[in-house]
Motif scaffolding. Structure first.
Motif, PDB file in Angstrom:
ATOM      1  N   ILE A 119       0.902  -1.085  -0.065  1.00 56.63           N
ATOM      2  CA  ILE A 119       0.062  -0.060  -0.047  1.00 56.63           C
ATOM      3  C   ILE A 119       0.694   1.293  -0.057  1.00 56.63           C
ATOM      4  CG2 ILE A 119      -0.344   0.426   2.434  1.00 56.63           C
ATOM      5  CD1 ILE A 119      -2.923   1.096  -0.201  1.00 56.63           C
ATOM      6  N   SER A 120       2.027   1.303   0.587  1.00 53.06           N
ATOM      7  CA  SER A 120       2.842   2.301   0.519  1.00 53.06           C
ATOM      8  C   SER A 120       3.290   2.893  -0.761  1.00 53.06           C
ATOM      9  CB  SER A 120       3.955   2.295   1.708  1.00 53.06           C
ATOM     10  OG  SER A 120       4.937   1.176   0.805  1.00 53.06           O
ATOM     11  N   ASP A 121       3.594   1.798  -1.832  1.00 53.37           N
ATOM     12  CA  ASP A 121       3.915   2.122  -2.988  1.00 53.37           C
ATOM     13  C   ASP A 121       2.506   2.662  -3.851  1.00 53.37           C
ATOM     14  OD1 ASP A 121       6.617   0.562  -3.251  1.00 53.37           O
ATOM     15  OD2 ASP A 121       5.196  -0.827  -2.462  1.00 53.37           O
ATOM     16  N   VAL A 122       1.586   2.153  -3.543  1.00 48.93           N
ATOM     17  CA  VAL A 122       0.241   2.920  -4.244  1.00 48.93           C
ATOM     18  C   VAL A 122       0.345   4.200  -3.701  1.00 48.93           C
ATOM     19  CG1 VAL A 122      -2.185   2.741  -4.086  1.00 48.93           C
ATOM     20  CG2 VAL A 122      -1.003   0.865  -4.399  1.00 48.93           C
ATOM     21  N   LEU A 161       2.393   6.717  -5.429  1.00 49.65           N
ATOM     22  CA  LEU A 161       1.780   7.163  -6.685  1.00 49.65           C
ATOM     23  C   LEU A 161       0.655   7.980  -6.474  1.00 49.65           C
ATOM     24  CD1 LEU A 161       1.778   3.641  -8.405  1.00 49.65           C
ATOM     25  CD2 LEU A 161       3.213   5.637  -9.074  1.00 49.65           C
ATOM     26  N   GLN A 162      -0.289   7.792  -5.765  1.00 47.23           N
ATOM     27  CA  GLN A 162      -1.313   8.730  -5.254  1.00 47.23           C
ATOM     28  C   GLN A 162      -0.966  10.073  -5.106  1.00 47.23           C
ATOM     29  OE1 GLN A 162      -3.417   6.362  -2.426  1.00 47.23           O
ATOM     30  NE2 GLN A 162      -4.603   5.506  -3.947  1.00 47.23           N
ATOM     31  N   ALA A 163       0.190  10.065  -4.100  1.00 47.02           N
ATOM     32  CA  ALA A 163       0.854  11.636  -3.990  1.00 47.02           C
ATOM     33  C   ALA A 163       1.260  12.531  -5.132  1.00 47.02           C
ATOM     34  CB  ALA A 163       2.045  11.480  -2.959  1.00 47.02           C
ATOM     35  N   ARG A 164       2.008  11.440  -6.217  1.00 48.76           N
ATOM     36  CA  ARG A 164       2.288  12.175  -7.526  1.00 48.76           C
ATOM     37  C   ARG A 164       0.795  12.563  -8.368  1.00 48.76           C
ATOM     38  NH1 ARG A 164       5.845  11.130  -4.866  1.00 48.76           N
ATOM     39  NH2 ARG A 164       5.183  13.292  -4.367  1.00 48.76           N
ATOM     40  N   LEU A 192       6.122  -0.559 -12.453  1.00 42.79           N
ATOM     41  CA  LEU A 192       6.109  -1.261 -11.119  1.00 42.79           C
ATOM     42  C   LEU A 192       5.367  -2.712 -10.929  1.00 42.79           C
ATOM     43  CD1 LEU A 192       6.837  -0.730  -8.203  1.00 42.79           C
ATOM     44  CD2 LEU A 192       4.764   0.605  -7.807  1.00 42.79           C
ATOM     45  N   GLN A 193       4.041  -2.428 -11.751  1.00 48.02           N
ATOM     46  CA  GLN A 193       3.375  -3.648 -11.930  1.00 48.02           C
ATOM     47  C   GLN A 193       4.100  -4.757 -12.323  1.00 48.02           C
ATOM     48  OE1 GLN A 193       0.034  -5.641 -11.483  1.00 48.02           O
ATOM     49  NE2 GLN A 193      -1.081  -3.848 -12.204  1.00 48.02           N
ATOM     50  N   LEU A 199      -2.755  -0.324  -8.812  1.00 44.61           N
ATOM     51  CA  LEU A 199      -1.795   0.057  -9.434  1.00 44.61           C
ATOM     52  C   LEU A 199      -2.394   0.408 -10.978  1.00 44.61           C
ATOM     53  CD1 LEU A 199       1.293  -2.174  -8.720  1.00 44.61           C
ATOM     54  CD2 LEU A 199       1.011   0.170  -8.086  1.00 44.61           C
ATOM     55  N   TYR A 200      -3.335  -0.445 -11.461  1.00 40.76           N
ATOM     56  CA  TYR A 200      -4.016  -0.493 -12.776  1.00 40.76           C
ATOM     57  C   TYR A 200      -4.778   1.151 -12.501  1.00 40.76           C
ATOM     58  CZ  TYR A 200      -2.475  -4.605 -15.028  1.00 40.76           C
ATOM     59  OH  TYR A 200      -2.055  -5.743 -15.533  1.00 40.76           O
TER      60      TYR A 200
END
Length: 420
Positions: free
Chosen positions: A120-123, A126-129, A160-161, A174-175
């Motif tokens: 979830i930290s990786d997601v 991406l959400q912050a970007r 990343l996926q 991620l998608y």
């Protein structure tokens, strides 16, 4: 060493100084990477004299955004290894990822160490970007640099996926992240009037969103598609695309999404001149907006822009397209009173639409005064420019040769020189 005559001509056409070009390039670098660029007057001097024949990738992207043309058209020539690389798009993609520092694929995936498990930290990263892309769009809108950055971040999410292991839930997210970035690239292309690119982004975004199973991002993409076809003057396709959005589970479950769907439907009906359908859709939109619970957690992209002011803006667009000048003007005034202060581009678009409504009513002097009130720094936005050009044509048809038309022509000429 050969001087760069093409770049010198572009700078002269825009009446820019070396310092002004450096500032604009540095600002675009910040939009691309999150960090202000370090281009100086000396850097620009080196470009002009030919000492620097092929700037770094992030600088080329920034220059492309400033002048809205490829690096080669600015007189830059690939040398050595750069010349033998596959394509300019590949160079942009590779070098952008290298220039983006903490948001690189390598940093996220740890490619050198082989596949790793993502969570979830990786997601959230991406959400912050994605939040940064949305904020940049609200500040600037339509810029090629926003479109490019969003597209690259979509690639990052997909990389990343592919290079990591994850649960099914994380893969779906991620998608959804990739689809979100691609939808922002699509909207930047629509806003910048790059419609062919927008159509390509839509195909990619729709596929990614379908794989994510996230109906909220599917709504955004198909709602954008409705807007794209509306701007292309294809109301049938626009209604069909917007119907896909309106029939998604999120629109049935959340009144805010339902309201946006109805409001955009009204704007499309305006193209057909069906004022009854416009009023009916706007009534549904207002009723749904009144029911929307402000305490519900929703995606950033919709809460950042859709409110009573945006509903008024879409009502204005609908009535303006339908030729209902009085109703269009009334909605313009309401929208301008409610519009959030930071959304300068949206405020400018509303202002020009108000000028068109006043022109339609025959109120030529107020219309010209309204059009002249658009801030010079926003008037260069592609949508605003197109609307001002249409205003110029309509005013010429109604009052060609009059003192008012001459006043506007002089103002428009001086304004174009200022922003060129």
């Amino acid at each position: 060493m050969v001087a760069n005559a093409a770049l010198r001509l572009r700078i002269a056409e825009r009446r820019m100084t070396k310092a002004e070009l450096a500032r604009e390039v540095n600002a675009e670098v910040k939009t691309l990477t999150g960090k202000l660029g370090t281009v100086s007057e000396r850097t620009v001097h080196n470009w002009l004299t030919g000492q620097t024949r092929w700037p770094p990738a992030k600088i080329r992207l920034a220059l492309t955004a400033v002048f809205d043309c490829p690096s080669e058209e600015l007189g830059f020539v690939p040398t050595g290894r750069a010349q033998s690389s596959a394509t300019e798009e590949d160079v942009k993609r590779r070098d952008f990822i290298a220039a983006a520092g903490g948001t690189t694929v390598a940093a996220l995936t740890g490619a050198a160490a082989g596949p790793r498990r993502i969570g979830i930290s990786d997601v959230q990263h991406l959400q912050a970007r994605f939040a940064e892309v949305v904020a940049s769009d609200h500040r600037h809108g339509g810029r090629l640099s926003i479109e490019t950055r969003a597209g690259q971040l979509a690639d990052e999410a997909l990389a990343l996926q592919e290079r990591s292991t994850a649960t099914q839930r994380i893969r779906a997210q991620l998608y959804a992240s990739a689809a979100s970035f691609m939808s922002s690239a699509m909207w930047a292309a629509i806003d910048g009037r790059r419609f062919a690119a927008a159509l390509q982004y839509h195909q990619k975004a729709a596929s990614l969103a379908a794989m994510s199973g996230d109906s909220s991002i599917q709504f955004r993409i198909w709602s954008h598609a409705g807007s794209l076809y509306r701007h292309l003057g294809r109301p049938g396709d626009a209604l069909a695309a917007n119907d896909v959005a309106r029939n998604l589970p999120i629109a049935r479950r959340d009144p805010l999404f339902a309201s946006l769907g109805h409001a955009r439907h009204a704007a499309i009906h305006g193209l057909t001149g069906d004022t009854n359908a416009v009023r009916r859709s706007l009534g549904h939109a207002q009723e749904a907006l009144d029911r929307a619970d402000s305490g519900v957690s929703r995606p950033l992209w919709i809460t950042a822009f859709y409110d009573q002011a945006e509903l008024g803006s879409l009502a204005l667009a609908a009535y303006l397209s339908a030729g209902s000048w009085e109703e269009a003007e009334a909605h313009a005034h309401r929208c301008m009173a409610l519009r959030r202060g930071a959304m300068q581009r949206s405020h400018a678009i509303t202002t020009v639409r108000l000028a068109h409504a006043q022109l339609g009513r025959g109120d030529l002097e107020p219309a010209v005064a309204t059009a002249m009130s658009v801030p010079a720094e926003v008037s260069a936005h592609p949508r605003v420019t197109g609307m001002l050009n249409a205003f110029d044509t309509k005013l010429g048809d109604l009052a060609d040769g009059s003192n008012l038309a001459r006043t506007w022509a002089e103002y428009a000429h001086n304004s174009r020189r200022t922003t060129a």
